[in-house]
Design a protein around this motif. Structure first.
Motif, PDB file in Angstrom:
ATOM      1  N   LEU A  18       0.824  -1.208   0.000  1.00  0.00           N
ATOM      2  CA  LEU A  18       0.000   0.000   0.000  1.00  0.00           C
ATOM      3  C   LEU A  18       0.859   1.260   0.000  1.00  0.00           C
ATOM      4  O   LEU A  18       0.604   2.199  -0.770  1.00  0.00           O
ATOM      5  CB  LEU A  18      -0.921  -0.009   1.223  1.00  0.00           C
ATOM      6  CG  LEU A  18      -1.833   1.208   1.396  1.00  0.00           C
ATOM      7  CD1 LEU A  18      -2.781   1.339   0.206  1.00  0.00           C
ATOM      8  CD2 LEU A  18      -2.625   1.108   2.695  1.00  0.00           C
ATOM      9  N   SER A  19       1.885   1.289   0.855  1.00  0.00           N
ATOM     10  CA  SER A  19       2.748   2.475   0.912  1.00  0.00           C
ATOM     11  C   SER A  19       3.516   2.667  -0.391  1.00  0.00           C
ATOM     12  O   SER A  19       3.714   3.797  -0.848  1.00  0.00           O
ATOM     13  CB  SER A  19       3.719   2.363   2.093  1.00  0.00           C
ATOM     14  OG  SER A  19       4.558   1.216   1.971  1.00  0.00           O
ATOM     15  N   GLY A  20       3.931   1.571  -1.016  1.00  0.00           N
ATOM     16  CA  GLY A  20       4.616   1.673  -2.301  1.00  0.00           C
ATOM     17  C   GLY A  20       3.693   2.173  -3.403  1.00  0.00           C
ATOM     18  O   GLY A  20       4.102   2.957  -4.260  1.00  0.00           O
ATOM     19  N   THR A  21       2.443   1.732  -3.366  1.00  0.00           N
ATOM     20  CA  THR A  21       1.464   2.186  -4.350  1.00  0.00           C
ATOM     21  C   THR A  21       1.244   3.691  -4.246  1.00  0.00           C
ATOM     22  O   THR A  21       1.187   4.403  -5.259  1.00  0.00           O
ATOM     23  CB  THR A  21       0.128   1.434  -4.141  1.00  0.00           C
ATOM     24  OG1 THR A  21       0.362   0.025  -4.265  1.00  0.00           O
ATOM     25  CG2 THR A  21      -0.897   1.869  -5.159  1.00  0.00           C
ATOM     26  N   ILE A  22       1.149   4.185  -3.023  1.00  0.00           N
ATOM     27  CA  ILE A  22       0.971   5.631  -2.815  1.00  0.00           C
ATOM     28  C   ILE A  22       2.240   6.382  -3.203  1.00  0.00           C
ATOM     29  O   ILE A  22       2.186   7.465  -3.800  1.00  0.00           O
ATOM     30  CB  ILE A  22       0.589   5.914  -1.352  1.00  0.00           C
ATOM     31  CG1 ILE A  22      -0.757   5.272  -1.022  1.00  0.00           C
ATOM     32  CG2 ILE A  22       0.535   7.416  -1.082  1.00  0.00           C
ATOM     33  CD1 ILE A  22      -1.135   5.347   0.442  1.00  0.00           C
ATOM     34  N   ALA A  23       3.406   5.795  -2.876  1.00  0.00           N
ATOM     35  CA  ALA A  23       4.684   6.454  -3.184  1.00  0.00           C
ATOM     36  C   ALA A  23       4.866   6.662  -4.682  1.00  0.00           C
ATOM     37  O   ALA A  23       5.510   7.625  -5.109  1.00  0.00           O
ATOM     38  CB  ALA A  23       5.847   5.639  -2.624  1.00  0.00           C
ATOM     39  N   VAL A  24       4.306   5.773  -5.494  1.00  0.00           N
ATOM     40  CA  VAL A  24       4.423   5.909  -6.952  1.00  0.00           C
ATOM     41  C   VAL A  24       3.863   7.247  -7.423  1.00  0.00           C
ATOM     42  O   VAL A  24       4.424   7.894  -8.316  1.00  0.00           O
ATOM     43  CB  VAL A  24       3.695   4.734  -7.646  1.00  0.00           C
ATOM     44  CG1 VAL A  24       3.494   5.012  -9.123  1.00  0.00           C
ATOM     45  CG2 VAL A  24       4.486   3.450  -7.466  1.00  0.00           C
TER      46      VAL A  24
END
Length: 382
Positions: A29-35
């Motif tokens: 989830l955090s990686g998806t938002i970081a994108v």
């Protein structure tokens, strides 16, 4: 034998993620938002937007620094960051009342739109996803190892999932999603369908994650992948303390002469008399990151003392500069970011549906045991 093999793969698939499913889901989830952290910053913070209603040309990093220095003459500028065209340039500096702060300077209008002394949303999301905000000590962070080791989890889940799902390729031509056969069937269909369509993405995240693990081990053991620019010889320094003879504008000009397609993204000012201007940027190679072109310029003589570009890199260096665009989907700008965001959301959803399937199965097993126990007791009484 086939039944035993399937049982093994089911168990292996579960053990790849279930013990740490909350952590794995959070990292996805955090990686998806970081994108999309840059785009979300533009959306939520008007001061971060590089508005250009009069269609003015962008000012150079040197001009941005000059504008900032006129407004804050006592500040010590250390770094200039350049993001997408629609985001402001960021000047990192320290001053007598601010040990560390960031100035948002509009590269078109020259306006200083904000002074930020805290962590930015972009920095927060990258740190949260990269090492879970665990502290760094002695060259490593436990959080960094936890996150990068998820590459093994994803790779194991992918392999075992493909072994379980026989003839998975049919999901490409005849996707199956049954809404009228109960919750269990729907969850199973969602999980499988998302998994099959995300094979390329899961494999990509696995391999790039494992590279980050390798990179962390190299860094932890002080193994340098890239050479450093040589320091200025003491004998070449002036006898008396004085300002540098070469300014940032001249250093940038030298970099552009070295690489005609050089676009600076990360500019570091000399930290001391023997240090150099360190200019990092991107070029025409879209698969390499924004730091793949490097030029170091001597602030006394103006000589280029160190360069790096994709054509000069060895295999390990090339991989290091290719991984980030592949992991965060920056290779094609906003459009590839959106694709990466979508599949990142799918991967996050798969971790949730996988847990719900496991929970549903666990409840069913417990219910069967509860029913079977009275029946066994009744049989024994006869």
């Amino acid at each position: 034998m086939r039944k035993i093999s399937n049982r093994f793969w089911y168990a292996f698939h579960g053990w790849c993620s279930l013990p740490i499913w909350v952590l794995f889901c959070f990292i996805c989830l955090s990686g998806t938002i970081a994108v999309l952290s840059h785009e979300l910053t533009w959306l939520t913070n008007p001061n971060a937007r590089a508005s250009n209603p009069h269609d003015l040309p962008a000012k150079s990093n040197a001009e941005v620094v000059d504008i900032f220095k006129k407004a804050h003459p006592s500040a010590d500028v250390s770094t200039v960051l350049t993001y997408e065209d629609y985001l402001v340039n960021v000047v990192l500096f320290s001053d007598h009342d601010q040990p560390f702060a960031q100035a948002y300077v509009n590269q078109y209008s020259g306006d200083i739109q904000e002074i930020n002394s805290g962590i930015t949303f972009i920095g927060f999301m990258r740190s949260l996803h990269g090492w879970l905000l665990f502290p760094w000590q002695q060259g490593y962070s436990i959080g960094y190892y936890l996150v990068s080791s998820m590459g093994f989890v994803m790779l194991g889940s992918l392999i075992s999932g493909l072994m379980i799902y026989k003839q998975f390729w049919k999901a490409f031509t005849a996707p199956k999603l049954r809404f009228n056969q109960g919750k269990k069937t729907l969850l199973n269909d969602l999980h499988r369908l998302a998994g099959v369509w995300s094979i390329w993405f899961i494999l990509l995240m696995s391999l790039t994650g494992l590279w980050y693990l390798v990179q962390g081990i190299l860094m932890h053991n002080d193994i340098e992948v890239e050479d450093h620019a040589p320091l200025t010889a003491v004998s070449s320094l002036p006898a008396q303390q004085q300002a540098f003879k070469v300014d940032l504008a001249q250093a940038l000009k030298a970099a552009n002469q070295q690489f005609h397609d050089f676009k600076p993204t990360y500019v570091m000012m000399p930290e001391h008399n023997r240090d150099n201007f360190h200019l990092y940027g991107s070029g025409k190679d879209i698969f390499f990151d924004q730091y793949s072109y490097q030029v170091s310029v001597n602030p006394w003589s103006g000589d280029v003392v160190h360069t790096m570009s994709p054509s000069q890199m060895n295999t390990v260096q090339s991989v290091m500069h290719i991984v980030d665009p592949l992991h965060y989907g920056t290779i094609g700008g906003i459009w590839t970011k959106i694709i990466w965001f979508f599949f990142g959301a799918l991967l996050t959803g798969m971790s949730i549906t996988g847990f719900l399937m496991w929970r549903h199965k666990l409840v069913q097993i417990r219910a069967e045991k509860t029913v079977a126990k009275p029946a066994a007791e009744l049989k024994e009484s006869f």
